[in-house]
Design a protein around this motif. Structure first.
Motif, PDB file in Angstrom:
ATOM      1  N   GLU A   1       8.644   9.374   9.648  1.00 27.36           N
ATOM      2  CA  GLU A   1       7.416   9.648   8.896  1.00 27.36           C
ATOM      3  C   GLU A   1       7.734   9.973   7.445  1.00 27.36           C
ATOM      4  N   LEU A   2       8.764  10.794   7.247  1.00 27.23           N
ATOM      5  CA  LEU A   2       9.167  11.169   5.892  1.00 27.23           C
ATOM      6  C   LEU A   2       9.751   9.969   5.152  1.00 27.23           C
ATOM      7  N   ALA A   3      10.581   9.196   5.815  1.00 27.26           N
ATOM      8  CA  ALA A   3      11.213   8.050   5.177  1.00 27.26           C
ATOM      9  C   ALA A   3      10.193   6.997   4.756  1.00 27.26           C
ATOM     10  N   ALA A   4       9.087   6.902   5.499  1.00 25.68           N
ATOM     11  CA  ALA A   4       8.062   5.900   5.205  1.00 25.68           C
ATOM     12  C   ALA A   4       7.147   6.316   4.060  1.00 25.68           C
TER      13      ALA A   4
ATOM     14  N   VAL B   1      18.129  16.202   8.882  1.00 29.36           N
ATOM     15  CA  VAL B   1      19.175  15.832   9.831  1.00 29.36           C
ATOM     16  C   VAL B   1      20.401  15.391   9.023  1.00 29.36           C
ATOM     17  N   VAL B   2      21.367  16.274   8.919  1.00 30.04           N
ATOM     18  CA  VAL B   2      22.566  15.987   8.138  1.00 30.04           C
ATOM     19  C   VAL B   2      23.299  14.801   8.750  1.00 30.04           C
ATOM     20  N   GLY B   3      23.687  13.874   7.890  1.00 34.33           N
ATOM     21  CA  GLY B   3      24.348  12.674   8.367  1.00 34.33           C
ATOM     22  C   GLY B   3      23.389  11.544   8.668  1.00 34.33           C
ATOM     23  N   HIS B   4      22.092  11.861   8.648  1.00 33.95           N
ATOM     24  CA  HIS B   4      21.084  10.826   8.904  1.00 33.95           C
ATOM     25  C   HIS B   4      20.196  10.619   7.672  1.00 33.95           C
ATOM     26  N   ASN B   5      19.560  11.707   7.220  1.00 35.40           N
ATOM     27  CA  ASN B   5      18.703  11.590   6.035  1.00 35.40           C
ATOM     28  C   ASN B   5      19.010  12.644   4.977  1.00 35.40           C
TER      29      ASN B   5
ATOM     30  N   SER C   1      21.072  10.084   0.754  1.00 37.66           N
ATOM     31  CA  SER C   1      19.810  10.273   1.473  1.00 37.66           C
ATOM     32  C   SER C   1      18.823   9.155   1.168  1.00 37.66           C
ATOM     33  N   PRO C   2      18.182   8.604   2.217  1.00 33.17           N
ATOM     34  CA  PRO C   2      17.152   7.584   1.990  1.00 33.17           C
ATOM     35  C   PRO C   2      15.902   8.163   1.332  1.00 33.17           C
ATOM     36  N   ILE C   3      15.819   9.471   1.228  1.00 36.47           N
ATOM     37  CA  ILE C   3      14.675  10.140   0.606  1.00 36.47           C
ATOM     38  C   ILE C   3      14.902  10.332  -0.884  1.00 36.47           C
ATOM     39  N   ALA C   4      16.106  10.036  -1.359  1.00 34.55           N
ATOM     40  CA  ALA C   4      16.451  10.276  -2.764  1.00 34.55           C
ATOM     41  C   ALA C   4      15.423   9.653  -3.707  1.00 34.55           C
ATOM     42  N   GLY C   5      14.974  10.466  -4.650  1.00 35.42           N
ATOM     43  CA  GLY C   5      14.015   9.990  -5.632  1.00 35.42           C
ATOM     44  C   GLY C   5      12.570  10.050  -5.208  1.00 35.42           C
ATOM     45  N   THR C   6      12.297  10.368  -3.946  1.00 37.98           N
ATOM     46  CA  THR C   6      10.911  10.475  -3.485  1.00 37.98           C
ATOM     47  C   THR C   6      10.225  11.652  -4.174  1.00 37.98           C
ATOM     48  N   PRO C   7       9.075  11.430  -4.804  1.00 35.00           N
ATOM     49  CA  PRO C   7       8.375  12.540  -5.462  1.00 35.00           C
ATOM     50  C   PRO C   7       7.704  13.466  -4.444  1.00 35.00           C
ATOM     51  N   VAL C   8       7.977  14.747  -4.563  1.00 34.08           N
ATOM     52  CA  VAL C   8       7.393  15.764  -3.684  1.00 34.08           C
ATOM     53  C   VAL C   8       6.640  16.760  -4.561  1.00 34.08           C
ATOM     54  N   THR C   9       5.342  16.891  -4.322  1.00 32.79           N
ATOM     55  CA  THR C   9       4.526  17.861  -5.051  1.00 32.79           C
ATOM     56  C   THR C   9       4.248  19.042  -4.132  1.00 32.79           C
ATOM     57  N   VAL C  10       4.587  20.236  -4.565  1.00 30.56           N
ATOM     58  CA  VAL C  10       4.411  21.447  -3.766  1.00 30.56           C
ATOM     59  C   VAL C  10       3.343  22.323  -4.406  1.00 30.56           C
ATOM     60  N   VAL C  11       2.332  22.679  -3.627  1.00 36.42           N
ATOM     61  CA  VAL C  11       1.317  23.631  -4.084  1.00 36.42           C
ATOM     62  C   VAL C  11       1.740  25.001  -3.573  1.00 36.42           C
ATOM     63  N   ALA C  12       2.308  25.793  -4.475  1.00 37.33           N
ATOM     64  CA  ALA C  12       2.886  27.084  -4.113  1.00 37.33           C
ATOM     65  C   ALA C  12       1.935  28.203  -4.544  1.00 37.33           C
ATOM     66  N   SER C  13       0.940  28.467  -3.719  1.00 38.28           N
ATOM     67  CA  SER C  13      -0.037  29.511  -4.038  1.00 38.28           C
ATOM     68  C   SER C  13       0.520  30.874  -3.680  1.00 38.28           C
ATOM     69  N   ARG C  14      -0.007  31.895  -4.368  1.00 37.01           N
ATOM     70  CA  ARG C  14       0.442  33.266  -4.069  1.00 37.01           C
ATOM     71  C   ARG C  14      -0.614  34.266  -4.497  1.00 37.01           C
ATOM     72  N   GLY C  15      -0.687  35.381  -3.772  1.00 39.70           N
ATOM     73  CA  GLY C  15      -1.725  36.369  -4.004  1.00 39.70           C
ATOM     74  C   GLY C  15      -1.596  37.108  -5.313  1.00 39.70           C
ATOM     75  N   GLY C  16      -0.355  37.284  -5.772  1.00 43.02           N
ATOM     76  CA  GLY C  16      -0.102  37.944  -7.039  1.00 43.02           C
ATOM     77  C   GLY C  16       0.528  36.988  -8.027  1.00 43.02           C
TER      78      GLY C  16
ATOM     79  N   MET D   1       0.844  -1.202   0.000  1.00 42.14           N
ATOM     80  CA  MET D   1       0.000   0.000   0.000  1.00 42.14           C
ATOM     81  C   MET D   1       0.877   1.249   0.000  1.00 42.14           C
ATOM     82  N   ALA D   2       0.511   2.205  -0.831  1.00 40.92           N
ATOM     83  CA  ALA D   2       1.280   3.433  -0.940  1.00 40.92           C
ATOM     84  C   ALA D   2       0.921   4.397   0.185  1.00 40.92           C
ATOM     85  N   THR D   3       1.915   5.133   0.635  1.00 41.62           N
ATOM     86  CA  THR D   3       1.720   6.112   1.704  1.00 41.62           C
ATOM     87  C   THR D   3       2.030   7.510   1.191  1.00 41.62           C
ATOM     88  N   LEU D   4       1.101   8.422   1.390  1.00 42.90           N
ATOM     89  CA  LEU D   4       1.275   9.828   1.031  1.00 42.90           C
ATOM     90  C   LEU D   4       1.403  10.640   2.311  1.00 42.90           C
TER      91      LEU D   4
END
Length: 203
Positions: free
Chosen positions: A71-74, A102-106, A111-126, A1-4
């Motif tokens: 939590e992030l690694a999972a 945490v430098v030296g850990h993740n 990094s164990p997070i390498a390749g993890t897809p991160v989607t950012v919703v960057a809203s702005r007023g202008g 099962m995928a975790t978001l």
């Protein structure tokens, strides 16, 4: 099962463009992964403490930092709502980044997070798009792309609803059609990107 892992950081719980778009993303994700897991943190409602000397010294041994890094690694994918406040990200989101990196850990070359897809919703007023008068004031996408790729080697993608203040600022009334178009595009992008990402997780 995928975790978001889903993070929101907009101050207002209602009427937030970034929250509306992250909600659309999660809905589409759940449709593809009905048995999956969505781990949610509302950084505005439950802000994390700022990093202090004790937490820095303890590193990943600090209970909170250990919880956040695990939590992030999972997570198979990460969704971040990051509205622009004073040209940058909310301080609550910065606090999460400071705690979870945490430098030296993740963070680093392996990094164990390498390749993890991160989607950012960057809203702005202008609008801070290339070619606009305030292009040089854009420190949300620029910063998050650098920190997430530089520290984690994550795969970062952005959804950018702009001109979100057009309906509430009389001086921006002429921009309402563009604001509505940007919002519709952001909601569409959220659904499409969530489905595409979910498809990758299932492959």
């Amino acid at each position: 099962m995928a975790t978001l892992l889903h993070l929101d950081s907009a101050v207002f719980p209602q009427g937030s463009a970034s929250r509306d778009v992250t909600s659309a993303f999660v809905q589409a994700w759940r449709e593809q992964h009905p048995d999956g897991t969505v781990v949610y943190r509302d950084l505005a409602a439950e802000p994390l403490p700022h990093l202090d000397a004790a937490a820095v010294t303890a590193g990943a041994g600090d209970p909170l930092r250990r919880e956040l890094t695990e939590e992030l690694a999972a997570a198979d994918a990460v969704l971040i709502g990051a509205p622009m406040y004073n040209f940058s990200i909310p301080s609550t989101l910065k606090a999460w980044l400071d705690q979870v990196i945490v430098v030296g850990h993740n963070a680093g070359a392996n990094s164990p997070i390498a390749g993890t897809p991160v989607t950012v919703v960057a809203s702005r007023g202008g609008s801070y798009a290339p070619g606009t008068p305030r292009e040089g004031f854009e420190f949300v996408q620029n910063y998050l792309e650098k920190v997430l790729t530089g520290m984690f080697s994550a795969e970062v993608d952005f959804i950018v609803p702009e001109l979100t203040l057009a309906h509430s600022k009389p001086e921006m009334a002429d921009l309402i059609p563009l604001a509505e178009k940007s919002r519709a595009q952001a909601l569409s992008d959220a659904a499409e990107k969530a489905k595409a990402l979910a498809g990758r997780m299932a492959a």
